[in-house]
Structures are given as structure tokens and as C-alpha cells.
Scaffold this motif. Structure first.
Motif, PDB file in Angstrom:
ATOM      1  N   ARG A 108       0.829  -1.206   0.000  1.00 19.13           N
ATOM      2  CA  ARG A 108       0.000   0.000   0.000  1.00 19.13           C
ATOM      3  C   ARG A 108       0.863   1.256   0.000  1.00 19.13           C
ATOM      4  NH1 ARG A 108      -5.202   0.299   3.686  1.00 19.13           N
ATOM      5  NH2 ARG A 108      -5.397   2.076   2.283  1.00 19.13           N
ATOM      6  N   ARG A 109       1.837   1.318   0.887  1.00 15.95           N
ATOM      7  CA  ARG A 109       2.669   2.520   0.965  1.00 15.95           C
ATOM      8  C   ARG A 109       3.517   2.699  -0.289  1.00 15.95           C
ATOM      9  NH1 ARG A 109       5.027   2.481   7.206  1.00 15.95           N
ATOM     10  NH2 ARG A 109       3.052   3.032   8.245  1.00 15.95           N
ATOM     11  N   THR A 110       4.200   1.639  -0.697  1.00 15.49           N
ATOM     12  CA  THR A 110       5.066   1.753  -1.866  1.00 15.49           C
ATOM     13  C   THR A 110       4.258   2.006  -3.130  1.00 15.49           C
ATOM     14  OG1 THR A 110       6.562   0.177  -0.780  1.00 15.49           O
ATOM     15  CG2 THR A 110       6.939   0.618  -3.111  1.00 15.49           C
ATOM     16  N   GLY A 111       3.079   1.397  -3.214  1.00 13.65           N
ATOM     17  CA  GLY A 111       2.242   1.617  -4.386  1.00 13.65           C
ATOM     18  C   GLY A 111       1.832   3.066  -4.546  1.00 13.65           C
ATOM     19  N   TRP A 112       1.398   3.692  -3.451  1.00 12.17           N
ATOM     20  CA  TRP A 112       0.974   5.089  -3.545  1.00 12.17           C
ATOM     21  C   TRP A 112       2.154   6.026  -3.754  1.00 12.17           C
ATOM     22  CZ3 TRP A 112      -3.500   6.072  -5.090  1.00 12.17           C
ATOM     23  CH2 TRP A 112      -4.629   5.374  -4.650  1.00 12.17           C
ATOM     24  N   ILE A 113       3.275   5.763  -3.102  1.00  7.24           N
ATOM     25  CA  ILE A 113       4.462   6.601  -3.318  1.00  7.24           C
ATOM     26  C   ILE A 113       4.928   6.499  -4.763  1.00  7.24           C
ATOM     27  CG2 ILE A 113       6.896   6.866  -2.706  1.00  7.24           C
ATOM     28  CD1 ILE A 113       6.167   6.021   0.140  1.00  7.24           C
ATOM     29  N   SER A 114       4.981   5.273  -5.297  1.00  5.34           N
ATOM     30  CA  SER A 114       5.385   5.088  -6.688  1.00  5.34           C
ATOM     31  C   SER A 114       4.384   5.718  -7.646  1.00  5.34           C
ATOM     32  CB  SER A 114       5.536   3.592  -6.987  1.00  5.34           C
ATOM     33  OG  SER A 114       5.869   3.385  -8.339  1.00  5.34           O
ATOM     34  N   PHE A 115       3.108   5.659  -7.307  1.00  4.43           N
ATOM     35  CA  PHE A 115       2.075   6.237  -8.169  1.00  4.43           C
ATOM     36  C   PHE A 115       2.294   7.739  -8.356  1.00  4.43           C
ATOM     37  CE2 PHE A 115      -2.038   8.388  -8.552  1.00  4.43           C
ATOM     38  CZ  PHE A 115      -2.585   7.752  -9.651  1.00  4.43           C
ATOM     39  N   TRP A 116       2.430   8.462  -7.252  1.00  5.26           N
ATOM     40  CA  TRP A 116       2.578   9.915  -7.346  1.00  5.26           C
ATOM     41  C   TRP A 116       3.959  10.314  -7.855  1.00  5.26           C
ATOM     42  CZ3 TRP A 116      -1.536  12.684  -7.599  1.00  5.26           C
ATOM     43  CH2 TRP A 116      -2.688  12.302  -6.928  1.00  5.26           C
ATOM     44  N   ALA A 117       4.981   9.548  -7.466  1.00  2.00           N
ATOM     45  CA  ALA A 117       6.339   9.878  -7.910  1.00  2.00           C
ATOM     46  C   ALA A 117       6.524   9.661  -9.407  1.00  2.00           C
ATOM     47  CB  ALA A 117       7.366   9.044  -7.139  1.00  2.00           C
TER      48      ALA A 117
ATOM     49  N   SER B 287       2.853   2.090 -16.320  1.00  2.00           N
ATOM     50  CA  SER B 287       3.530   1.882 -15.041  1.00  2.00           C
ATOM     51  C   SER B 287       2.815   2.592 -13.895  1.00  2.00           C
ATOM     52  CB  SER B 287       4.977   2.381 -15.148  1.00  2.00           C
ATOM     53  OG  SER B 287       5.649   2.247 -13.912  1.00  2.00           O
ATOM     54  N   VAL B 288       2.269   3.784 -14.177  1.00  2.00           N
ATOM     55  CA  VAL B 288       1.502   4.500 -13.152  1.00  2.00           C
ATOM     56  C   VAL B 288       0.262   3.692 -12.763  1.00  2.00           C
ATOM     57  CG1 VAL B 288       0.123   6.570 -12.717  1.00  2.00           C
ATOM     58  CG2 VAL B 288       2.358   6.767 -13.808  1.00  2.00           C
TER      59      VAL B 288
ATOM     60  N   MET C  78       8.906  -5.495 -16.073  1.00  2.00           N
ATOM     61  CA  MET C  78       9.045  -5.538 -17.530  1.00  2.00           C
ATOM     62  C   MET C  78       8.529  -4.261 -18.184  1.00  2.00           C
ATOM     63  SD  MET C  78       8.275  -9.491 -18.646  1.00  2.00           S
ATOM     64  CE  MET C  78       6.680  -9.598 -17.832  1.00  2.00           C
ATOM     65  N   ILE C  79       7.437  -3.694 -17.648  1.00  2.00           N
ATOM     66  CA  ILE C  79       6.906  -2.440 -18.197  1.00  2.00           C
ATOM     67  C   ILE C  79       7.923  -1.319 -18.037  1.00  2.00           C
ATOM     68  CG2 ILE C  79       5.150  -0.658 -17.866  1.00  2.00           C
ATOM     69  CD1 ILE C  79       3.177  -2.858 -17.171  1.00  2.00           C
ATOM     70  N   ASN C  80       8.506  -1.213 -16.851  1.00  2.00           N
ATOM     71  CA  ASN C  80       9.470  -0.134 -16.614  1.00  2.00           C
ATOM     72  C   ASN C  80      10.756  -0.330 -17.404  1.00  2.00           C
ATOM     73  OD1 ASN C  80       8.154  -0.026 -13.375  1.00  2.00           O
ATOM     74  ND2 ASN C  80       8.215   1.760 -14.698  1.00  2.00           N
ATOM     75  N   LEU C  81      11.226  -1.562 -17.515  1.00  2.00           N
ATOM     76  CA  LEU C  81      12.448  -1.808 -18.282  1.00  2.00           C
ATOM     77  C   LEU C  81      12.237  -1.526 -19.767  1.00  2.00           C
ATOM     78  CD1 LEU C  81      13.773  -5.067 -16.566  1.00  2.00           C
ATOM     79  CD2 LEU C  81      14.778  -2.778 -16.450  1.00  2.00           C
TER      80      LEU C  81
ATOM     81  N   MET D 166      13.650   8.999 -15.382  1.00  2.00           N
ATOM     82  CA  MET D 166      13.652   9.059 -13.916  1.00  2.00           C
ATOM     83  C   MET D 166      12.405   8.395 -13.342  1.00  2.00           C
ATOM     84  SD  MET D 166      13.694  12.393 -11.409  1.00  2.00           S
ATOM     85  CE  MET D 166      11.982  12.738 -11.859  1.00  2.00           C
ATOM     86  N   ALA D 167      11.240   8.640 -13.970  1.00  2.00           N
ATOM     87  CA  ALA D 167      10.007   8.024 -13.490  1.00  2.00           C
ATOM     88  C   ALA D 167      10.060   6.499 -13.635  1.00  2.00           C
ATOM     89  CB  ALA D 167       8.816   8.592 -14.248  1.00  2.00           C
ATOM     90  N   HIS D 168      10.595   6.015 -14.754  1.00  2.00           N
ATOM     91  CA  HIS D 168      10.728   4.558 -14.923  1.00  2.00           C
ATOM     92  C   HIS D 168      11.697   3.981 -13.883  1.00  2.00           C
ATOM     93  CE1 HIS D 168       8.264   3.696 -18.363  1.00  2.00           C
ATOM     94  NE2 HIS D 168       8.817   4.646 -19.075  1.00  2.00           N
ATOM     95  N   PHE D 169      12.746   4.716 -13.568  1.00  2.00           N
ATOM     96  CA  PHE D 169      13.685   4.251 -12.542  1.00  2.00           C
ATOM     97  C   PHE D 169      12.998   4.137 -11.185  1.00  2.00           C
ATOM     98  CE2 PHE D 169      16.821   5.264  -9.229  1.00  2.00           C
ATOM     99  CZ  PHE D 169      17.711   4.211  -9.416  1.00  2.00           C
ATOM    100  N   ILE D 170      12.138   5.099 -10.867  1.00  2.00           N
ATOM    101  CA  ILE D 170      11.377   5.033  -9.613  1.00  2.00           C
ATOM    102  C   ILE D 170      10.497   3.789  -9.589  1.00  2.00           C
ATOM    103  CG2 ILE D 170       9.566   6.176  -8.268  1.00  2.00           C
ATOM    104  CD1 ILE D 170      10.733   8.837  -9.187  1.00  2.00           C
ATOM    105  N   GLY D 171       9.851   3.486 -10.718  1.00  2.00           N
ATOM    106  CA  GLY D 171       9.024   2.281 -10.788  1.00  2.00           C
ATOM    107  C   GLY D 171       9.825   1.005 -10.595  1.00  2.00           C
ATOM    108  N   ILE D 172      11.037   0.964 -11.158  1.00  2.00           N
ATOM    109  CA  ILE D 172      11.888  -0.214 -10.998  1.00  2.00           C
ATOM    110  C   ILE D 172      12.309  -0.372  -9.539  1.00  2.00           C
ATOM    111  CG2 ILE D 172      14.152  -1.169 -11.583  1.00  2.00           C
ATOM    112  CD1 ILE D 172      13.802  -0.007 -14.367  1.00  2.00           C
ATOM    113  N   VAL D 173      12.683   0.732  -8.896  1.00  2.00           N
ATOM    114  CA  VAL D 173      13.087   0.675  -7.484  1.00  2.00           C
ATOM    115  C   VAL D 173      11.927   0.202  -6.609  1.00  2.00           C
ATOM    116  CG1 VAL D 173      13.805   2.079  -5.527  1.00  2.00           C
ATOM    117  CG2 VAL D 173      14.910   2.382  -7.738  1.00  2.00           C
TER     118      VAL D 173
END
Length: 217
Positions: free
Chosen positions: A41-50, A105-106, A142-145, A198-205
């Protein structure tokens, strides 16, 4: 005749057990499931907005720069087209594909948050299985890569066109065409591709972090 206890409405009394049962159901989950659910939940929302914020900025920059460069190419000197129009168009095309992958990815980050909410369900028939969570993370990676690869190809084409423009600026003075110079719209394309990557990198992390949390639980 005084009202007996059996004649009184029981809606207020019956709502309390339901609320307490919800609280008890959240505490009845295994500690490992609680940690994974909270992480999703936390990582999903942080990744969503980031990813959403730089994605929206990149989309606006990409559209504005593409239309500006196209308008500049139409006003170029007749018979002397810009030698980098093909490279810039190719770079904008691959960057647009990377932006579409970022939109996917979002949405996938939003699915991470939804999966975390479903994991907090006490009913094991409704709760997602471990394999489903791993499959969701693999698809997200795979989407982010793929999006990062497409954006890198676009950035290479755009930077290559800028190198050609920069090396030919001395001769472009006599052409009278502003499209043959390195201008702010070219740099705006570079900024858009950088933000998308940068956004794709955030999704990978985010996906790798959730994989680490699941492997340790």
C-alpha cells in the motif's frame, strides 16, 4: 407501560460488533502478511505519485517541443531543410512510446496499492496468493524496463541530432534558418526524456523493494 429491552432498536448495538470484528480481522492476519500488505500500500501510492508528476510534466514538454519544432521546420528556408529533422522526429517517437509505457507503469503502481488493500482481508478465499503478487511485480518490472529502453533510444536520437546541430552551427549562420540552431525546444525534448527515464527508474526501485519485502517474509 415502560419500554422493555426487547422492544428497543438494536441497530446501535449491532453495529459495534461489526466494527470490532473488522478491527479483530486486521489483527488476526499473520505478521508477515501484515508487513507485505502495508509495504504494497505505501510503496504503491508513493510510486504512483512519484511517477505521475514527472510523467505529466514530460507529456506537456514533449507536446510543446514537438509542435514548436514542427512549426520551425515549416518556416525553414526553402530547399534547405534541417539535417536533423529525421533524428529529432525519431527521438520524439521513441520518447512518446516511453511515455505510454510510463502511463502503464503509473496504473501498475495503483494496482500495487489495491493489492495491499486486498492482502489485509482476513478471508483467505479473497486474499491474493503469493504467486499472484510475484506475477504482478514481474509485469511491473518488464513495463518499466521496456519503457526505459524506449526512452533511452529516443534520448540517443535527440542528443545525436543536437551534436550534429552544434557542430554545424558555424555554417548555419549563413543559411538564415533558426531550425538549424540548437534552441530551447531541443533542450526541452532532452528534459522530457530525462524525466521519463527518472520516473521509470522510480518504478523499478519500487518493484525491486517489494520483491525484497516478499522474499524476506
Amino acid at each position: 407501560m415502560p419500554e422493555s429491552y426487547s422492544d428497543r432498536p438494536i441497530s446501535s448495538r449491532s453495529s459495534r460488533p461489526s466494527q470490532s470484528s473488522r478491527i479483530e480481522s486486521s489483527y488476526s492476519l499473520p505478521p508477515a502478511v501484515q508487513r507485505v500488505a502495508l509495504a504494497f500500500r505505501r510503496t504503491g501510492w508513493i510510486s504512483f505519485w512519484a511517477q505521475l508528476v514527472p510523467g505529466v510534466i514530460s507529456a506537456g514538454s514533449l507536446v510543446f517541443a514537438s509542435f514548436g519544432l514542427a512549426a520551425g521546420a515549416t518556416t525553414a528556408t526553402p530547399g534547405m531543410p534541417s539535417p536533423t529533422s529525421t533524428e529529432t522526429g525519431t527521438g520524439a517517437f521513441f520518447s512518446t512510446l516511453g511515455l505510454l509505457a510510463l502511463a502503464a507503469s503509473v496504473f501498475w503502481a495503483f494496482r500495487y496499492a489495491r493489492l495491499g488493500r486486498r492482502l489485509q482481508t482476513a478471508d483467505t478465499r479473497v486474499r491474493p496468493k503469493r504467486g499472484e503478487a510475484f506475477q504482478l511485480l514481474r509485469v511491473g518490472l518488464m513495463i518499466n524496463l521496456a519503457g526505459m529502453l524506449l526512452t533511452f533510444l529516443g534520448a540517443q536520437a535527440i542528443i545525436g541530432s543536437l551534436v550534429i546541430k552544434a557542430s554545424a552551427q558555424g555554417f548555419a549562420i549563413f543559411s538564415g534558418s533558426a531550425a538549424r540552431f540548437v534552441n530551447p525546444l531541443d533542450m526541452l525534448l532532452v528534459l522530457a526524456t530525462t524525466n521519463i527515464n527518472m520516473a521509470h527508474f522510480i518504478g523499478i526501485v519500487a518493484s525491486l523493494w517489494l520483491l525484497r519485502v516478499m522474499s524476506r517474509s
